[in-house]
Write a protein that holds these residues in place. Structure first.
Motif, short mmCIF file in Angstrom:
data_model
loop_
_atom_site.label_atom_id
_atom_site.label_comp_id
_atom_site.label_asym_id
_atom_site.label_seq_id
_atom_site.Cartn_x
_atom_site.Cartn_y
_atom_site.Cartn_z
N THR A 33 0.83 -1.21 0.00
CA THR A 33 0.00 0.00 0.00
C THR A 33 0.86 1.25 0.00
N ASN A 168 -4.90 -1.95 5.49
CA ASN A 168 -5.61 -0.82 4.89
C ASN A 168 -6.35 0.01 5.92
N PHE A 257 -4.92 -6.69 -8.28
CA PHE A 257 -6.14 -6.25 -7.59
C PHE A 257 -5.82 -5.46 -6.32
N MET A 258 -4.90 -5.96 -5.50
CA MET A 258 -4.66 -5.37 -4.18
C MET A 258 -3.74 -4.16 -4.22
N THR A 261 -4.17 -1.66 -8.57
CA THR A 261 -5.45 -0.96 -8.70
C THR A 261 -5.44 0.39 -7.99
N LEU A 262 -4.74 0.49 -6.85
CA LEU A 262 -4.72 1.73 -6.08
C LEU A 262 -4.03 2.86 -6.85
N LEU A 276 -10.96 4.12 -3.03
CA LEU A 276 -10.38 2.88 -3.57
C LEU A 276 -9.86 1.98 -2.46
N VAL A 280 -11.18 -1.80 -1.90
CA VAL A 280 -10.33 -2.99 -1.85
C VAL A 280 -10.48 -3.68 -0.49
N THR A 281 -10.58 -2.89 0.57
CA THR A 281 -10.74 -3.46 1.91
C THR A 281 -12.06 -4.22 2.03
N LEU A 337 -14.47 -4.56 -7.84
CA LEU A 337 -13.70 -4.97 -6.66
C LEU A 337 -14.40 -6.08 -5.89
N GLY A 341 -13.24 -9.94 -5.02
CA GLY A 341 -13.20 -10.44 -3.66
C GLY A 341 -13.95 -11.74 -3.46
#
Length: 445
Positions: A33, A168, A257-258, A261-262, A276, A280-281, A337, A341
């Protein structure tokens, strides 16, 4: 351990492995992150935003390169000395690495030494995590009551989304309380420093679990070997190669994805950073909650059909994922998202058990680590960097979508071929009896 005592001990061990993997993945995901949102400014300020992000993702990839080394070292001692003790050391290494990352001065203070120290500590993180994934899966799976092997092997897999959620949420809380400017300046260090406390809690819990019954049995029958990796390779290159291909896509898709994407959503599609991260969270919460559902289905219906069907679903969703994000609509982004998941855990929840059952108990830690970490490097470690390079300075995500669909197709073909080449037998008997020299286990259905 008596049959009456075993379920309680198995449940305690499963929960302990879940907590330990959650804390290790918390540390690992903090870095991902931060690499997407902070490190380009703190450690590569002279580069353009695109080049800085690519450089930050390159340091992220270094941790994946170190993971095979950790997997081989911890796998060797895990097969010779036991699963429990090696997992204690891996958790300690991860905690030390993460805490020290929170103390590294920025580029403006010590210049080039800042990214150098960052890379060194990322290597420490990678070595620690390299020994965690396989060992935690084995410790929980080898304690499992009969008929619940996939369920118990899935508990450590739940640590991946749980660690992402924890990382996150701590990042968001710190950003919100400190303010964005203060967060970028120094408060981003707080989540890393918190690792010191969290890992201390994890060590207390992990020290209370018992060693794997399967390892005890192997040691009692004098089956511990001097160089377990060499024996693990006797499974044969075709089966090892197909197993690696089968799990490759899950790692690549998960890290796009994790992590990717951010940066993509904020820099190229104008999404709010907090939106975002929360999206994701929330998807990771769905990932976490659905794993016990899928693993119970695998125990009742067989893991092969579940894995192949999940591989097809991941491929289809990868073709839709970035087009949904590219609409710029918040509802479509949340759908993209949330779908990821729910679909990713179908294959993720049983891949550890599939890999583990490729190898006999005496070399299982070494063999499982080899496949898991090779897949992590070739899939997840390179995925954010490759995606950034494919995107370049433009705004089109078509190249990234083709990359994900392509790697999913390769994994699907590998899974189909793997399950056609192994018999429909279970390895439960191999866990309970001494194994002959050179005998290899085949994946359970």
């Amino acid at each position: 351990m008596s049959d009456a005592e075993r379920p309680t001990g198995a449940s305690r061990t499963a929960l302990a492995t879940l907590l330990g993997t959650t804390l290790e993945w918390y540390d690992f995901f903090l870095y991902g992150t931060a690499a997407a949102l902070v490190f380009d400014k703190q450690f590569f300020p002279s580069l353009s935003p695109a080049a800085g992000t690519l450089a930050a993702f390159s340091t992220l990839a270094v941790g994946f390169v170190a993971r095979p080394l950790g997997g081989l070292v911890f796998g060797h001692f895990g097969d010779r000395l036991g699963r429990r003790s090696t997992l204690v050391v891996s958790l300690l290494l991860m905690g030390i690495g993460s805490t020290l990352i929170g103390l590294v001065p920025g580029y403006g203070t010590i210049g080039l030494w800042a990214p150098v120290l960052l890379v060194v500590l990322r290597i420490v993180q990678g070595i620690g995590l390299g020994g965690e994934g396989a060992g935690a899966t084995l410790l929980s799976m080898e304690h499992a009551p009969e008929g619940r092997r996939n369920l118990y092997a899935g508990f450590p897999q739940m640590g991946t989304p749980a660690g992402l959620v924890l990382a996150n949420l701590v990042f968001l809380a710190t950003n919100s309380l400190a303010g964005h400017g203060t967060f970028l300046a120094w408060a981003w260090r707080i989540p890393f420093l918190l690792s010191f406390v969290l890992v201390g809690v994890g060590l207390v819990v992990r020290l209370r679990v018992t060693e794997s019954p399967s390892f005890h049995q192997a040691r009692e029958h004098d089956e511990v070997v001097g160089f377990p990796l060499a024996d693990a390779l006797k499974a044969g290159l075709p089966q090892l190669g197909l197993t690696l291909l089968a799990v490759l896509a899950n790692s690549a898709v998960a890290y796009v994805f994790m992590v990717f994407t951010l940066s993509y959503g904020t820099q190229h599609r104008g999404y709010d950073q907090q939106f975002l991260v929360l999206g994701v969270t929330g998807a990771a919460v769905l990932w976490f909650a659905s794993i016990p559902v899928w693993t119970r289905i695998a125990d009742r219906r067989g893991r092969r059909t579940l894995f192949v069907g999940g591989s097809v679903a991941v491929l289809v969703w990868c073709a839709m994922f970035f087009p949904l994000l590219d609409t710029g609509d918040g509802a479509m982004a949340l759908l993209a998202l949330a779908g990821m998941g729910l679909i990713l855990p179908v294959t993720h929840c049983v891949q550890g058990a599939i890999i583990a059952d490729t190898f006999p108990v005496r070399v299982r830690y070494s063999g499982t680590s080899l496949i898991l970490q090779a897949g992590a490097v070739l899939g997840g470690g390179l995925a954010p960097m490759i995606s950034s390079a494919l995107l370049g300075s433009g705004n089109s995500s078509a190249g990234v979508t083709c990359y994900l669909v392509g790697i999913c197709a390769v994994s699907l073909a590998g899974a189909v071929a793997l399950f056609r080449t192994v018999p429909e037998t279970s390895t439960e008997q191999a866990v309970r009896r001494p194994e002959r020299a050179g005998e290899a286990c085949t994946p359970a259905p």
